[in-house]
Write an enzyme that holds these catalytic residues in place. Structure first.
Site, short mmCIF file in Angstrom:
data_model
loop_
_atom_site.label_atom_id
_atom_site.label_comp_id
_atom_site.label_asym_id
_atom_site.label_seq_id
_atom_site.Cartn_x
_atom_site.Cartn_y
_atom_site.Cartn_z
N GLY A 46 0.82 -1.20 0.00
CA GLY A 46 0.00 0.00 0.00
C GLY A 46 0.85 1.25 0.00
O GLY A 46 2.04 1.21 0.34
N GLN A 51 3.06 9.96 1.63
CA GLN A 51 4.36 9.30 1.42
C GLN A 51 5.05 9.81 0.16
O GLN A 51 6.24 9.60 -0.02
CB GLN A 51 4.19 7.78 1.33
CG GLN A 51 3.76 7.15 2.64
CD GLN A 51 3.67 5.65 2.50
OE1 GLN A 51 2.66 5.11 2.06
NE2 GLN A 51 4.74 4.96 2.87
N CYS A 89 6.97 -0.50 6.23
CA CYS A 89 6.49 0.72 5.58
C CYS A 89 7.57 1.23 4.64
O CYS A 89 8.74 1.26 5.03
CB CYS A 89 6.19 1.76 6.66
SG CYS A 89 5.60 3.33 6.01
N LEU A 90 7.18 1.60 3.43
CA LEU A 90 8.16 2.12 2.47
C LEU A 90 8.84 3.38 3.00
O LEU A 90 9.94 3.72 2.57
CB LEU A 90 7.48 2.42 1.12
CG LEU A 90 6.95 1.20 0.34
CD1 LEU A 90 6.17 1.65 -0.89
CD2 LEU A 90 8.07 0.25 -0.04
N HIS A 131 -3.20 0.70 8.16
CA HIS A 131 -1.86 1.31 8.09
C HIS A 131 -1.89 2.55 7.19
O HIS A 131 -1.38 3.61 7.56
CB HIS A 131 -0.89 0.25 7.55
CG HIS A 131 0.52 0.72 7.33
ND1 HIS A 131 1.59 0.21 8.01
CD2 HIS A 131 1.03 1.65 6.48
CE1 HIS A 131 2.71 0.81 7.59
NE2 HIS A 131 2.38 1.69 6.65
N GLU A 132 -2.52 2.42 6.02
CA GLU A 132 -2.53 3.54 5.06
C GLU A 132 -3.43 4.69 5.54
O GLU A 132 -3.09 5.86 5.35
CB GLU A 132 -2.98 3.07 3.66
CG GLU A 132 -2.13 1.97 3.04
CD GLU A 132 -0.64 2.23 3.06
OE1 GLU A 132 -0.22 3.40 3.02
OE2 GLU A 132 0.13 1.25 3.12
N HIS A 135 -1.66 6.79 7.89
CA HIS A 135 -0.78 7.77 7.23
C HIS A 135 -1.53 9.07 6.95
O HIS A 135 -0.95 10.15 7.03
CB HIS A 135 -0.30 7.22 5.87
CG HIS A 135 0.96 6.41 5.94
ND1 HIS A 135 2.15 6.90 6.41
CD2 HIS A 135 1.22 5.13 5.54
CE1 HIS A 135 3.09 5.96 6.31
NE2 HIS A 135 2.55 4.87 5.79
#
Ligand code: ZN
Length: 153
Positions: A46, A51, A89-90, A131-132, A135
């Site tokens: 995701g 991000q 996480c990226l 998670h997203e 963000h």
């Protein structure tokens, strides 16, 4: 289309609460196209707009085989159960940690044309939705982590 640079932990964009999308226009479509390409390039599950430095409530999720689900202004309407598993996480490279998340998460969101839809994610996709969406509220998983786990580099 172009992939965009991923912001990493410490970048102020990752701490901000994002604004809802109001115009389902070319700019949104370009953002979604670039986010799809970025998600695929980095092989993530995701990706959320902050991000890539855009403070809008937009996320994309890779459902497998590069089928990308686009969610604009997603809101969690119900959850079921909870379980602990590791996630990464990226924006936090080289780390992973165990986090408690719902087993099932249902959201209401809009597609790129402004059509409202409901989506239910289970396990990995429930985790990913939560998670997203975190963000979009400036929350990183590291704030919720139970313990960090070893990552194979
Ligand atoms: Zn993340």
């Amino acid at each position: 289309m172009a992939y965009r640079k991923i912001r990493e932990i410490g970048d102020p964009c990752l701490k901000k609460k994002c604004r809802p999308v109001e115009e389902f226009d070319e700019r949104l479509h370009l953002l979604l196209d670039d986010m799809r390409e970025t998600l695929i390039k980095y092989n993530g599950v995701g990706l959320a707009a902050p991000q890539v430095g855009i403070l809008k409530r937009v996320i994309v999720i890779n459902l497998g085989d590069d089928r990308i689900l686009e969610l604009v202004n997603p809101v969690i309407v119900s959850t079921e159960g909870s379980y602990v598993d590791s996630e990464g996480c990226l924006s936090v490279p080289g780390k992973a940690g165990e986090v408690e998340r719902p087993v099932k998460t249902t959201v209401i969101a809009y597609d790129r044309k402004g059509q409202r839809f409901e989506y239910t994610g289970e396990e990995l996709y429930s985790r990913c939705l939560c998670h997203e969406i975190d963000h979009l509220d400036g929350i990183l998983y590291v704030e919720k982590v139970i313990r960090f786990v070893e990552v194979d580099e």
